[in-house]
Motif scaffolding. Sequence first.
Motif, PDB file in Angstrom:
ATOM      1  N   GLU A 105     -12.382  -3.860 -10.019  1.00  0.00           N
ATOM      2  CA  GLU A 105     -10.943  -3.952 -10.281  1.00  0.00           C
ATOM      3  C   GLU A 105     -10.553  -5.362 -10.679  1.00  0.00           C
ATOM      4  OE1 GLU A 105      -6.887  -4.648  -9.980  1.00  0.00           O
ATOM      5  OE2 GLU A 105      -8.329  -5.547  -8.571  1.00  0.00           O
ATOM      6  N   ALA A 106     -11.113  -6.348  -9.963  1.00  0.00           N
ATOM      7  CA  ALA A 106     -10.800  -7.750 -10.269  1.00  0.00           C
ATOM      8  C   ALA A 106     -11.277  -8.133 -11.665  1.00  0.00           C
ATOM      9  CB  ALA A 106     -11.431  -8.667  -9.223  1.00  0.00           C
ATOM     10  N   GLU A 135      -9.130 -10.342   3.440  1.00  0.00           N
ATOM     11  CA  GLU A 135     -10.509 -10.191   2.998  1.00  0.00           C
ATOM     12  C   GLU A 135     -10.945  -8.745   3.133  1.00  0.00           C
ATOM     13  OE1 GLU A 135     -13.113 -12.798   5.027  1.00  0.00           O
ATOM     14  OE2 GLU A 135     -12.153 -14.652   4.287  1.00  0.00           O
ATOM     15  N   LEU A 136     -11.929  -8.376   2.342  1.00  0.00           N
ATOM     16  CA  LEU A 136     -12.480  -7.029   2.452  1.00  0.00           C
ATOM     17  C   LEU A 136     -13.150  -6.854   3.811  1.00  0.00           C
ATOM     18  CD1 LEU A 136     -14.166  -6.604  -1.054  1.00  0.00           C
ATOM     19  CD2 LEU A 136     -12.112  -5.452  -0.239  1.00  0.00           C
ATOM     20  N   ALA A 154     -10.129   2.796  -3.481  1.00  0.00           N
ATOM     21  CA  ALA A 154     -10.536   1.432  -3.139  1.00  0.00           C
ATOM     22  C   ALA A 154     -10.041   0.438  -4.182  1.00  0.00           C
ATOM     23  CB  ALA A 154     -12.060   1.358  -3.023  1.00  0.00           C
ATOM     24  N   THR A 170       0.812  -1.217   0.000  1.00  0.00           N
ATOM     25  CA  THR A 170       0.000   0.000   0.000  1.00  0.00           C
ATOM     26  C   THR A 170       0.847   1.269   0.000  1.00  0.00           C
ATOM     27  OG1 THR A 170      -0.143   0.142   2.411  1.00  0.00           O
ATOM     28  CG2 THR A 170      -1.805  -1.188   1.290  1.00  0.00           C
ATOM     29  N   ALA A 206     -13.769  -3.162  -5.482  1.00  0.00           N
ATOM     30  CA  ALA A 206     -12.870  -4.310  -5.536  1.00  0.00           C
ATOM     31  C   ALA A 206     -13.318  -5.303  -6.598  1.00  0.00           C
ATOM     32  CB  ALA A 206     -12.806  -4.989  -4.165  1.00  0.00           C
ATOM     33  N   ARG A 207     -14.614  -5.505  -6.713  1.00  0.00           N
ATOM     34  CA  ARG A 207     -15.143  -6.420  -7.731  1.00  0.00           C
ATOM     35  C   ARG A 207     -14.856  -5.893  -9.133  1.00  0.00           C
ATOM     36  NH1 ARG A 207     -21.426  -7.357  -7.661  1.00  0.00           N
ATOM     37  NH2 ARG A 207     -21.435  -5.875  -9.388  1.00  0.00           N
ATOM     38  N   ARG A 235      -4.202  -7.760  -4.460  1.00  0.00           N
ATOM     39  CA  ARG A 235      -4.346  -8.925  -5.339  1.00  0.00           C
ATOM     40  C   ARG A 235      -3.030  -9.246  -6.042  1.00  0.00           C
ATOM     41  NH1 ARG A 235      -5.493  -9.186 -10.553  1.00  0.00           N
ATOM     42  NH2 ARG A 235      -6.081  -6.971 -10.628  1.00  0.00           N
ATOM     43  N   ALA A 263      -7.280  -2.619  -3.647  1.00  0.00           N
ATOM     44  CA  ALA A 263      -7.646  -4.002  -3.989  1.00  0.00           C
ATOM     45  C   ALA A 263      -6.687  -4.579  -5.016  1.00  0.00           C
ATOM     46  CB  ALA A 263      -9.084  -4.037  -4.510  1.00  0.00           C
TER      47      ALA A 263
END
Length: 340
Positions: free
Chosen positions: A311-312, A292-293, A277, A264, A308-309, A285, A281
Amino acid sequence: MTDHDPSDSAAAEPTGRIVLLTTSHRVAPGVLSWPAWQTLHAADRVLCADPGHPQLPYLREAGVEVVHGTPDAQELVGACAGGRTVVVLLSGEGDQRLTDGLARLAGSGRVAMPDLELLPGSYDLPGARLLDLVQVMDRVRRECPWTSRQTHRGLAKYAIEEAYELVEAIEDGTREELREELGDVLLQVVFHARIAEEGVGEDTGDDEEAGGAFSIDDVAGTLVEKLIHRHPHVFGDAEAETPEDVSAHWQRTKAVEKSRESVTDGIPLGQPGLALAAKLAGRARSGGVPVELPRGEGIGYELLALAARAEAAGTDPETALRAAARVYRDAIRAAEGVDG
């Protein structure tokens, strides 16, 4: 016995040649094209109105005799009598008076004009206009009452504004708008570098300027070194076959460079929430950190999970939200009966 027309004999004589030699101030003095050197050495006379022209020392060193003079168009045409070649070394701004005079003489039809040639002695390299930008910024910083008083902190808000305007041009603008906004962002870089060149708060009286002086060349040099170091698959022997390979190497290299203790480190916490955010994330990753979030009540945690979803899935949540917001804006305007 017939009358003799003086123009008949004048027309029979060789008319000579005038060469207007231009050089770029963005190219190092003395670096001239081969046709320019050939013309200079073969000329019967080389004239230059500017005694401080940067090319003069190099021409004299090369054995080219340059005469300081400011002939008008009529005198210049006369100097070409008998088929002589006269080269005029122009300044960076040219010589409007001379070229206008030559155009008037040629248009009059009363003068046998020598051949007239415009010969570029040097050409700009790609990126040459950046040198102009640095020169203009230097002068504005010295002479503009507002610009001369600006500091890094005082300009910070403009960097943010210009960055957002650039993003808007990328997402919803024309090519012309994109070009303009890129220029505005570039201005911020050059402006800050110019302030930094002045050293430790010399002109600002501000402690915020403390630190070593550096110039735009130092900024560019640091960037060049960084790009080369972070692209060993381009400038070295490393291999990277996919964008993911490049990204992973980039992160590893940055971690070593910055001596980071955490994935970070280096993430600016002041950036917009969704971008922050998603960045966190993504770092977790790619860094393989098993975390975990956090779960909690409230919209903030829901937005965190969505970011986060996104970004993934390879989606920038800020970009996605702005696109949806623009659709929403259009719907509002349509409901109001506002065109466009």
